[in-house]
Scaffold this motif. Structure first.
Motif, PDB file in Angstrom:
ATOM      1  N   TRP A  11     -26.900  -0.700 103.767  1.00 28.59           N
ATOM      2  CA  TRP A  11     -26.311   0.408 103.027  1.00 28.59           C
ATOM      3  C   TRP A  11     -26.286   0.166 101.525  1.00 28.59           C
ATOM      4  O   TRP A  11     -25.875   1.021 100.768  1.00 28.59           O
ATOM      5  N   GLY A  12     -26.729  -0.989 101.069  1.00 25.62           N
ATOM      6  CA  GLY A  12     -26.668  -1.317  99.636  1.00 25.62           C
ATOM      7  C   GLY A  12     -27.858  -0.764  98.875  1.00 25.62           C
ATOM      8  O   GLY A  12     -28.427   0.255  99.228  1.00 25.62           O
ATOM      9  N   GLU A  13     -28.224  -1.434  97.834  1.00 26.16           N
ATOM     10  CA  GLU A  13     -29.360  -1.111  96.960  1.00 26.16           C
ATOM     11  C   GLU A  13     -29.145   0.069  96.050  1.00 26.16           C
ATOM     12  O   GLU A  13     -30.024   0.414  95.294  1.00 26.16           O
ATOM     13  N   LEU A  29     -26.640   0.923  80.636  1.00 26.45           N
ATOM     14  CA  LEU A  29     -26.566  -0.165  81.615  1.00 26.45           C
ATOM     15  C   LEU A  29     -27.062   0.338  82.962  1.00 26.45           C
ATOM     16  O   LEU A  29     -26.678   1.415  83.398  1.00 26.45           O
ATOM     17  N   CYS A  30     -27.884  -0.465  83.620  1.00 28.22           N
ATOM     18  CA  CYS A  30     -28.389  -0.093  84.935  1.00 28.22           C
ATOM     19  C   CYS A  30     -28.396  -1.334  85.824  1.00 28.22           C
ATOM     20  O   CYS A  30     -29.002  -2.347  85.480  1.00 28.22           O
ATOM     21  N   GLY A  31     -27.701  -1.266  86.951  1.00 31.95           N
ATOM     22  CA  GLY A  31     -27.621  -2.397  87.861  1.00 31.95           C
ATOM     23  C   GLY A  31     -28.791  -2.434  88.830  1.00 31.95           C
ATOM     24  O   GLY A  31     -29.645  -1.549  88.859  1.00 31.95           O
ATOM     25  N   THR A  32     -28.811  -3.479  89.645  1.00 33.83           N
ATOM     26  CA  THR A  32     -29.902  -3.680  90.594  1.00 33.83           C
ATOM     27  C   THR A  32     -29.528  -3.337  92.026  1.00 33.83           C
ATOM     28  O   THR A  32     -30.363  -3.392  92.906  1.00 33.83           O
ATOM     29  N   GLY A  33     -28.262  -3.022  92.274  1.00 34.69           N
ATOM     30  CA  GLY A  33     -27.870  -2.656  93.628  1.00 34.69           C
ATOM     31  C   GLY A  33     -26.371  -2.770  93.823  1.00 34.69           C
ATOM     32  O   GLY A  33     -25.688  -3.512  93.115  1.00 34.69           O
ATOM     33  N   THR A  34     -25.872  -2.024  94.785  1.00 35.03           N
ATOM     34  CA  THR A  34     -24.445  -2.020  95.074  1.00 35.03           C
ATOM     35  C   THR A  34     -23.940  -3.417  95.398  1.00 35.03           C
ATOM     36  O   THR A  34     -22.891  -3.839  94.922  1.00 35.03           O
ATOM     37  N   GLU A  35     -24.701  -4.145  96.206  1.00 36.55           N
ATOM     38  CA  GLU A  35     -24.250  -5.481  96.601  1.00 36.55           C
ATOM     39  C   GLU A  35     -24.155  -6.411  95.403  1.00 36.55           C
ATOM     40  O   GLU A  35     -23.252  -7.255  95.323  1.00 36.55           O
ATOM     41  N   ASP A  36     -25.060  -6.288  94.439  1.00 32.03           N
ATOM     42  CA  ASP A  36     -24.999  -7.127  93.244  1.00 32.03           C
ATOM     43  C   ASP A  36     -23.797  -6.759  92.380  1.00 32.03           C
ATOM     44  O   ASP A  36     -23.088  -7.624  91.875  1.00 32.03           O
ATOM     45  N   TYR A  37     -23.570  -5.472  92.197  1.00 33.74           N
ATOM     46  CA  TYR A  37     -22.473  -5.007  91.350  1.00 33.74           C
ATOM     47  C   TYR A  37     -21.120  -5.504  91.858  1.00 33.74           C
ATOM     48  O   TYR A  37     -20.239  -5.839  91.078  1.00 33.74           O
ATOM     49  N   GLY A  39     -20.655  -8.234  93.667  1.00 28.96           N
ATOM     50  CA  GLY A  39     -20.647  -9.682  93.833  1.00 28.96           C
ATOM     51  C   GLY A  39     -21.181 -10.199  95.147  1.00 28.96           C
ATOM     52  O   GLY A  39     -20.951 -11.359  95.496  1.00 28.96           O
ATOM     53  N   GLY A  40     -21.910  -9.404  95.888  1.00 28.41           N
ATOM     54  CA  GLY A  40     -22.401  -9.842  97.188  1.00 28.41           C
ATOM     55  C   GLY A  40     -23.799 -10.422  97.167  1.00 28.41           C
ATOM     56  O   GLY A  40     -24.224 -11.011  98.148  1.00 28.41           O
ATOM     57  N   ALA A  41     -24.533 -10.221  96.075  1.00 27.82           N
ATOM     58  CA  ALA A  41     -25.916 -10.691  95.937  1.00 27.82           C
ATOM     59  C   ALA A  41     -26.761 -10.292  97.141  1.00 27.82           C
ATOM     60  O   ALA A  41     -27.140  -9.150  97.239  1.00 27.82           O
ATOM     61  N   TRP A  42     -27.007 -11.184  98.068  1.00 27.50           N
ATOM     62  CA  TRP A  42     -27.875 -10.862  99.208  1.00 27.50           C
ATOM     63  C   TRP A  42     -27.029 -10.484 100.420  1.00 27.50           C
ATOM     64  O   TRP A  42     -26.955 -11.223 101.400  1.00 27.50           O
ATOM     65  N   CYS A  43     -26.396  -9.364 100.359  1.00 24.23           N
ATOM     66  CA  CYS A  43     -25.587  -8.820 101.455  1.00 24.23           C
ATOM     67  C   CYS A  43     -24.183  -9.392 101.474  1.00 24.23           C
ATOM     68  O   CYS A  43     -23.775 -10.137 100.610  1.00 24.23           O
ATOM     69  N   PHE A  44     -23.473  -9.040 102.501  1.00 20.77           N
ATOM     70  CA  PHE A  44     -22.092  -9.473 102.687  1.00 20.77           C
ATOM     71  C   PHE A  44     -21.924 -10.016 104.101  1.00 20.77           C
ATOM     72  O   PHE A  44     -20.994  -9.655 104.797  1.00 20.77           O
ATOM     73  N   TYR A  45     -22.849 -10.823 104.531  1.00 15.73           N
ATOM     74  CA  TYR A  45     -22.712 -11.317 105.894  1.00 15.73           C
ATOM     75  C   TYR A  45     -23.063 -12.794 105.997  1.00 15.73           C
ATOM     76  O   TYR A  45     -23.688 -13.376 105.133  1.00 15.73           O
ATOM     77  N   GLU A  46     -22.596 -13.365 107.084  1.00 23.44           N
ATOM     78  CA  GLU A  46     -22.948 -14.726 107.490  1.00 23.44           C
ATOM     79  C   GLU A  46     -23.430 -14.627 108.918  1.00 23.44           C
ATOM     80  O   GLU A  46     -23.105 -13.682 109.634  1.00 23.44           O
ATOM     81  N   LYS A  47     -24.192 -15.601 109.334  1.00 22.26           N
ATOM     82  CA  LYS A  47     -24.662 -15.591 110.723  1.00 22.26           C
ATOM     83  C   LYS A  47     -23.721 -16.402 111.601  1.00 22.26           C
ATOM     84  O   LYS A  47     -23.338 -17.509 111.261  1.00 22.26           O
ATOM     85  N   GLU A  48     -23.359 -15.790 112.717  1.00 19.12           N
ATOM     86  CA  GLU A  48     -22.564 -16.463 113.745  1.00 19.12           C
ATOM     87  C   GLU A  48     -23.383 -16.438 115.020  1.00 19.12           C
ATOM     88  O   GLU A  48     -23.712 -15.360 115.512  1.00 19.12           O
TER      89      GLU A  48
END
Length: 139
Positions: A11-13, A29-37, A39-48
């Motif tokens: 859902w980001g980008e 100013l123009c950002g690179t994606g919702t997740e970056d703005y 503070g999530g950088a490459w998503c908001f998940y971890e693998k379990e």
């Protein structure tokens, strides 16, 4: 920002753009994606166990404190199923967005709601009258 994702997977980008002091076609100013703005950088998940699981977090100035795929507000009518819902925040205290006369912030997505706070010195001109509620709906 409260975000109800209208798609099941990523859902980001969405580019976040700040149009300052008369910007029209191109933002200052123009950002690179919702997740970056937020503070999530490459998503908001971890693998379990090899499966990605959303992970919320909070810091003093930005965070992702809320994630849910379950909505119990109308459970007796529709069950608990829901589109993914996200709650994110960013306070621009250490990195303020300076402008003199006007500011417009856009995000390249649909299906979200947000709130913005600003601090204004007195005196100021009267605010324009808001459009009727039915004219403010995104769709």
């Amino acid at each position: 920002m409260a975000w109800a994702a209208l798609e099941r997977y990523w859902w980001g980008e969405g580019e976040i753009k700040f149009y300052l002091d008369g910007d029209e076609e191109w933002p200052t100013l123009c950002g690179t994606g919702t997740e970056d703005y937020f503070g999530g950088a490459w998503c908001f998940y971890e693998k379990e166990n090899g499966i990605p699981v959303e992970v919320s977090y909070s810091t003093p100035y930005l965070g992702y404190p809320y994630y849910s795929k379950s909505d119990t507000t109308l459970k007796e009518k529709f069950g608990e199923d829901s589109v993914p819902m996200h709650g994110l925040y960013r306070w621009h205290l250490p990195d303020p967005i300076h402008f003199e006369s006007d500011l417009r912030v856009t995000i390249q997505q649909i299906g979200l709601s947000s709130v913005a706070y600003w601090y204004q010195m007195e005196p100021h001109a009267d605010f324009p009258i808001l459009l009727p509620v039915h004219r403010r709906w995104p769709r």
